[in-house]
Every structure is written in C-alpha cells, then in structure tokens.
Design a protein around this motif. Structure first.
Motif, PDB file in Angstrom:
ATOM      1  N   ASP A   1     -40.400 -27.542 -22.123  1.00  0.00           N
ATOM      2  CA  ASP A   1     -40.506 -26.877 -21.277  1.00  0.00           C
ATOM      3  C   ASP A   1     -42.072 -26.481 -21.712  1.00  0.00           C
ATOM      4  OD1 ASP A   1     -38.149 -26.745 -19.771  1.00  0.00           O
ATOM      5  OD2 ASP A   1     -37.743 -24.927 -20.746  1.00  0.00           O
ATOM      6  N   THR A   2     -42.768 -27.306 -22.921  1.00  0.00           N
ATOM      7  CA  THR A   2     -43.622 -27.077 -22.975  1.00  0.00           C
ATOM      8  C   THR A   2     -44.627 -28.852 -23.263  1.00  0.00           C
ATOM      9  OG1 THR A   2     -43.409 -24.876 -23.734  1.00  0.00           O
ATOM     10  CG2 THR A   2     -45.529 -26.269 -24.290  1.00  0.00           C
ATOM     11  N   LEU A   3     -45.945 -28.864 -22.958  1.00  0.00           N
ATOM     12  CA  LEU A   3     -46.524 -29.909 -22.549  1.00  0.00           C
ATOM     13  C   LEU A   3     -47.001 -30.167 -24.519  1.00  0.00           C
ATOM     14  CD1 LEU A   3     -47.149 -31.119 -19.895  1.00  0.00           C
ATOM     15  CD2 LEU A   3     -45.973 -32.065 -21.018  1.00  0.00           C
ATOM     16  N   SER A   4     -46.897 -30.116 -25.275  1.00  0.00           N
ATOM     17  CA  SER A   4     -48.132 -30.328 -26.461  1.00  0.00           C
ATOM     18  C   SER A   4     -49.430 -30.907 -27.004  1.00  0.00           C
ATOM     19  CB  SER A   4     -46.582 -30.912 -27.829  1.00  0.00           C
ATOM     20  OG  SER A   4     -46.170 -31.836 -27.802  1.00  0.00           O
ATOM     21  N   TRP A   5     -49.872 -30.527 -27.163  1.00  0.00           N
ATOM     22  CA  TRP A   5     -51.443 -31.443 -27.311  1.00  0.00           C
ATOM     23  C   TRP A   5     -51.933 -31.535 -29.224  1.00  0.00           C
ATOM     24  CZ3 TRP A   5     -55.637 -32.369 -23.290  1.00  0.00           C
ATOM     25  CH2 TRP A   5     -54.275 -32.597 -22.274  1.00  0.00           C
ATOM     26  N   GLY A   6     -52.068 -32.762 -28.665  1.00  0.00           N
ATOM     27  CA  GLY A   6     -52.882 -33.254 -30.547  1.00  0.00           C
ATOM     28  C   GLY A   6     -51.461 -32.830 -31.514  1.00  0.00           C
TER      29      GLY A   6
ATOM     30  N   GLY B   1     -59.111 -32.974 -26.459  1.00  0.00           N
ATOM     31  CA  GLY B   1     -57.494 -31.437 -26.913  1.00  0.00           C
ATOM     32  C   GLY B   1     -57.822 -30.610 -25.562  1.00  0.00           C
ATOM     33  N   LEU B   2     -56.660 -29.430 -25.851  1.00  0.00           N
ATOM     34  CA  LEU B   2     -56.665 -28.293 -24.813  1.00  0.00           C
ATOM     35  C   LEU B   2     -57.322 -28.008 -25.191  1.00  0.00           C
ATOM     36  CD1 LEU B   2     -54.687 -27.577 -23.201  1.00  0.00           C
ATOM     37  CD2 LEU B   2     -53.290 -25.863 -24.610  1.00  0.00           C
TER      38      LEU B   2
ATOM     39  N   TRP C   1     -55.976 -18.359 -26.208  1.00  0.00           N
ATOM     40  CA  TRP C   1     -55.756 -17.223 -27.112  1.00  0.00           C
ATOM     41  C   TRP C   1     -53.946 -17.179 -25.904  1.00  0.00           C
ATOM     42  CZ3 TRP C   1     -52.545 -12.958 -25.721  1.00  0.00           C
ATOM     43  CH2 TRP C   1     -51.690 -12.597 -26.448  1.00  0.00           C
ATOM     44  N   GLY C   2     -53.778 -17.114 -24.856  1.00  0.00           N
ATOM     45  CA  GLY C   2     -52.811 -17.373 -24.290  1.00  0.00           C
ATOM     46  C   GLY C   2     -52.271 -18.427 -24.483  1.00  0.00           C
ATOM     47  N   ALA C   3     -53.328 -19.761 -24.141  1.00  0.00           N
ATOM     48  CA  ALA C   3     -51.769 -20.846 -24.328  1.00  0.00           C
ATOM     49  C   ALA C   3     -51.487 -20.910 -25.959  1.00  0.00           C
ATOM     50  CB  ALA C   3     -52.926 -21.839 -23.985  1.00  0.00           C
ATOM     51  N   SER C   4     -52.019 -20.687 -26.798  1.00  0.00           N
ATOM     52  CA  SER C   4     -51.789 -20.507 -28.288  1.00  0.00           C
ATOM     53  C   SER C   4     -50.409 -19.479 -28.292  1.00  0.00           C
ATOM     54  CB  SER C   4     -52.826 -20.239 -29.041  1.00  0.00           C
ATOM     55  OG  SER C   4     -53.822 -21.252 -29.161  1.00  0.00           O
ATOM     56  N   HIS C   5     -50.387 -18.745 -27.963  1.00  0.00           N
ATOM     57  CA  HIS C   5     -49.503 -17.354 -28.246  1.00  0.00           C
ATOM     58  C   HIS C   5     -48.189 -17.601 -27.534  1.00  0.00           C
ATOM     59  CE1 HIS C   5     -47.871 -13.378 -29.168  1.00  0.00           C
ATOM     60  NE2 HIS C   5     -48.058 -13.196 -27.850  1.00  0.00           N
ATOM     61  N   PHE C   6     -48.346 -18.001 -26.502  1.00  0.00           N
ATOM     62  CA  PHE C   6     -46.635 -18.423 -25.491  1.00  0.00           C
ATOM     63  C   PHE C   6     -46.809 -19.705 -25.877  1.00  0.00           C
ATOM     64  CE2 PHE C   6     -48.827 -15.087 -23.560  1.00  0.00           C
ATOM     65  CZ  PHE C   6     -47.682 -14.573 -23.298  1.00  0.00           C
ATOM     66  N   ALA C   7     -47.135 -21.507 -26.677  1.00  0.00           N
ATOM     67  CA  ALA C   7     -46.920 -22.297 -26.661  1.00  0.00           C
ATOM     68  C   ALA C   7     -45.794 -22.327 -28.002  1.00  0.00           C
ATOM     69  CB  ALA C   7     -47.782 -23.040 -26.946  1.00  0.00           C
TER      70      ALA C   7
ATOM     71  N   THR D   1     -44.932 -24.877 -29.293  1.00  0.00           N
ATOM     72  CA  THR D   1     -45.469 -25.990 -30.409  1.00  0.00           C
ATOM     73  C   THR D   1     -47.116 -25.834 -30.992  1.00  0.00           C
ATOM     74  OG1 THR D   1     -46.504 -27.704 -28.773  1.00  0.00           O
ATOM     75  CG2 THR D   1     -44.533 -27.799 -29.565  1.00  0.00           C
ATOM     76  N   PRO D   2     -47.204 -25.940 -32.483  1.00  0.00           N
ATOM     77  CA  PRO D   2     -48.784 -25.793 -32.588  1.00  0.00           C
ATOM     78  C   PRO D   2     -49.864 -26.333 -31.281  1.00  0.00           C
ATOM     79  CG  PRO D   2     -48.063 -25.985 -34.582  1.00  0.00           C
ATOM     80  CD  PRO D   2     -46.890 -26.104 -33.441  1.00  0.00           C
ATOM     81  N   LEU D   3     -51.342 -26.050 -30.860  1.00  0.00           N
ATOM     82  CA  LEU D   3     -51.837 -26.775 -30.250  1.00  0.00           C
ATOM     83  C   LEU D   3     -53.380 -27.377 -30.548  1.00  0.00           C
ATOM     84  CD1 LEU D   3     -52.088 -24.029 -26.847  1.00  0.00           C
ATOM     85  CD2 LEU D   3     -50.408 -25.992 -27.356  1.00  0.00           C
ATOM     86  N   ASP D   4     -53.868 -28.552 -30.590  1.00  0.00           N
ATOM     87  CA  ASP D   4     -54.302 -29.189 -31.337  1.00  0.00           C
ATOM     88  C   ASP D   4     -54.131 -28.991 -32.737  1.00  0.00           C
ATOM     89  OD1 ASP D   4     -55.951 -29.885 -28.494  1.00  0.00           O
ATOM     90  OD2 ASP D   4     -57.235 -27.762 -28.913  1.00  0.00           O
ATOM     91  N   TYR D   5     -53.418 -29.483 -33.321  1.00  0.00           N
ATOM     92  CA  TYR D   5     -53.151 -29.562 -34.270  1.00  0.00           C
ATOM     93  C   TYR D   5     -53.672 -30.957 -34.995  1.00  0.00           C
ATOM     94  CZ  TYR D   5     -50.502 -29.902 -38.575  1.00  0.00           C
ATOM     95  OH  TYR D   5     -49.743 -29.750 -40.373  1.00  0.00           O
ATOM     96  N   TYR D   6     -53.324 -31.843 -34.004  1.00  0.00           N
ATOM     97  CA  TYR D   6     -54.507 -32.773 -35.036  1.00  0.00           C
ATOM     98  C   TYR D   6     -55.494 -33.224 -33.867  1.00  0.00           C
ATOM     99  CZ  TYR D   6     -50.789 -34.774 -37.966  1.00  0.00           C
ATOM    100  OH  TYR D   6     -49.787 -34.625 -38.807  1.00  0.00           O
ATOM    101  N   LYS D   7     -56.904 -33.010 -34.044  1.00  0.00           N
ATOM    102  CA  LYS D   7     -58.339 -33.459 -33.776  1.00  0.00           C
ATOM    103  C   LYS D   7     -58.264 -34.460 -33.532  1.00  0.00           C
ATOM    104  CE  LYS D   7     -59.175 -28.772 -33.440  1.00  0.00           C
ATOM    105  NZ  LYS D   7     -58.299 -27.513 -34.969  1.00  0.00           N
ATOM    106  N   ALA D   8     -58.553 -34.997 -33.108  1.00  0.00           N
ATOM    107  CA  ALA D   8     -59.005 -37.013 -32.770  1.00  0.00           C
ATOM    108  C   ALA D   8     -60.248 -37.344 -33.186  1.00  0.00           C
ATOM    109  CB  ALA D   8     -58.872 -37.173 -31.246  1.00  0.00           C
ATOM    110  N   LEU D   9     -61.779 -36.727 -33.031  1.00  0.00           N
ATOM    111  CA  LEU D   9     -62.799 -37.415 -33.924  1.00  0.00           C
ATOM    112  C   LEU D   9     -63.054 -36.449 -35.138  1.00  0.00           C
ATOM    113  CD1 LEU D   9     -65.279 -36.837 -29.890  1.00  0.00           C
ATOM    114  CD2 LEU D   9     -63.395 -39.005 -31.208  1.00  0.00           C
ATOM    115  N   PRO D  10     -62.512 -35.777 -35.671  1.00  0.00           N
ATOM    116  CA  PRO D  10     -62.652 -35.458 -37.083  1.00  0.00           C
ATOM    117  C   PRO D  10     -61.613 -36.411 -37.512  1.00  0.00           C
ATOM    118  CG  PRO D  10     -62.777 -33.599 -35.967  1.00  0.00           C
ATOM    119  CD  PRO D  10     -61.909 -34.148 -34.906  1.00  0.00           C
TER     120      PRO D  10
END
Length: 289
Positions: free
Chosen positions: A57-62, A127-128, A153-159, A161-170
């Motif tokens: 039920d959660t779309l993960s990001w990165g 990312g998100l 904060w709300g997205a991170s708290h309720f997701a 999965t970790p959000l933006d765990y991998y950051k593409a450009l770095p």
C-alpha cells in the motif's frame, strides 16, 4: 528482425503507478526492435503481474524499485529459463527507464558498474523530497521550504519504507572510470517533472567525462497538453535515430546495424515545425536539494 541469440538487450522500466504494458514502454520497444535490439519489459513489485512486496500500500521512493530493474537485468544476461535465446555478456545488456522508472534506472546504473549504458528519461532525480517541493512551489512560491518540511515529515513518519534512501545524483557523482554511456532525455515543455531536474543531471554528468559519455535529448514534446516522456510516438523518427546512435555506441557496434531504411511515422520536424499548440517559451523552475 532480431536474432535473440546475438542481439543486444535493453531492459525498459515503466514509470509511476504503471506497468510493463504502458504505451511509452511498448512504443519504445517497438522502435528498438525495428533496429535489431531485444527488449525486456518488467513491472516493479506490486504493479502489473509482479508479485506483492512487503509494502503493497506504499509507493517507495529511492528504496527498492531499482532492485526490480537490476533483477530483470540479471535475468536478461543469464536467460535462466531459456526464453531469450541464450545468455549474453553483461556488456550487451543495457537499461532504460521513464519518469519514476528513470529514477530507478539512475540508481541502478550508479550502483551496478557492469551496466554498459542507461537511457534515463524524464526522471525526478531529486526523489520524493524534490517532488514535494516541485508540486507545491507553483502555489506556495517562497513559502515552499516552510511547507515542504511538515509534508516530508508526515510522509516519512507514515511510510512503510525509508524514503529517498538512495539519492540518484550523489550516487552518480561518486563514480570511477572507464566512461560509460548515459542518455538524459526530457521534453523541453515537460510539465510533470521540472526541466531543472534534467538540467541538473546533464550538468553533473557532463562534468564527469572520466565516468560518463553523455547524450542529451530534449525534444519539444507537446500533444493536447501532454508533455511528459512521449517522444517515442510524437517524434518517432528522431527518437529512433538518437536511440540508434546511442545504443550502437553502448554496445560497440556500427550505426549501420540499426540505420537500415525504416518506415517514417513523424509529422513534426523541429526546428522547422513544432507540434500544434506547443508553448513558445518554457519557464524553468529553480530546484532545491
């Protein structure tokens, strides 16, 4: 035609809340197969006919979708079920991704150095967190940083999965040679992903010639208001030509292999002509990391 036992293969990943039957994926593979390249089109977890994940039920990001692309890349190399014509060298299998699938392709390409080339199309590299800012900026203006923080904060708290765990450009910046081929494609009128996203990627990759050989493709995509990764059917001939040159370089083969006479589909040929209704100017939004 494609001889599956020897033709290079390209794994093509769809975008947000879609699957491998997306028209952009299928149209791109149609053009690729016309030129003699094999095409594999997976769906990420929880989409299409793929199995469920631990966060249905959660779309993960990165976080994990790039692993689905890497798994498909491994499958395209090994052909464990004997469905693709036999195993190929990793140097003969590339990746391609659109929109959020382009974010996954960027992360996969940065993490797996054996991938010889990647076509990254209209990706939200930030990312998100960047998507939140880009979504609210047209309405909030200078208040965007203030409003972004509680939304993030709300997205991170309720997701789940970790959000933006991998950051593409770095990840892409932390690189080493030899140079690999990467294409950054984004329509100049894109209203879904700000142009600054693609511009930031092009600037970074062009500044790292020891790591990347950059191809930039920015067609004036616009059709009845739609402007997000649709070059494969609106500028089919131009896109096919660019793809031929790019993937030939990736796989170390002559352009002549995929430059055989093919049907012409394209109606608009910039800069001589533009799609009807296309904006004459595009205001580029600044982007905040």
């Amino acid at each position: 035609g494609v001889d599956p036992s020897t033709a290079p293969r390209i794994v093509v990943m769809h975008g947000l809340a879609s699957n491998n039957n997306h028209c952009g994926v299928q149209a791109s593979c149609f053009l690729l197969r016309q030129m003699g390249f094999g095409c594999i089109t997976p769906s990420v977890r929880d989409c299409g006919f793929s199995g469920p994940s631990t966060h249905p039920d959660t779309l993960s990001w990165g976080y994990d979708y790039h692993l689905d692309l890497l798994g498909a890349w491994d499958y395209a190399i090994a052909d464990p079920d004997g469905l693709l014509g036999g195993a190929l060298s990793p140097s003969k299998v590339g990746i391609m991704g659109f929109s959020k699938g382009g974010l996954g392709a960027a992360i996969a390409f940065a993490l797996e150095h054996n991938i010889p080339g990647a076509w990254i199309d209209s990706a939200p590299y930030s990312g998100l967190k960047g998507a939140i800012a880009n979504t609210i900026r047209p309405y909030a203006g200078f208040l965007t940083p203030l409003l972004k923080a509680p939304i993030w904060w709300g997205a991170s708290h309720f997701a789940e999965t970790p959000l933006d765990y991998y950051k593409a450009l770095p990840l892409l910046e932390d690189c080493s040679g030899p140079p690999r081929h990467v294409a950054v494609s984004q329509g100049m009128f894109d209203s879904s992903v700000p142009l600054a996203e693609g511009q930031n990627a092009m600037t970074l990759l062009a500044a790292l010639p020891e790591c990347y050989t950059l191809t930039a493709y920015t067609p004036p995509e616009y059709c009845n208001g739609a402007s997000h990764h649709q070059e494969m059917w609106e500028f089919s001939d131009d896109t096919r030509t660019i793809m031929c040159k790019f993937w030939s370089a990736v796989f170390g083969q002559s352009n002549a292999t995929c430059s055989v006479p093919l049907p012409h589909y394209q109606l608009w040929h910039p800069p001589q002509s533009q799609p009807p209704g296309a904006p004459s100017m595009r205001k580029t939004l600044n982007f905040e990391y």
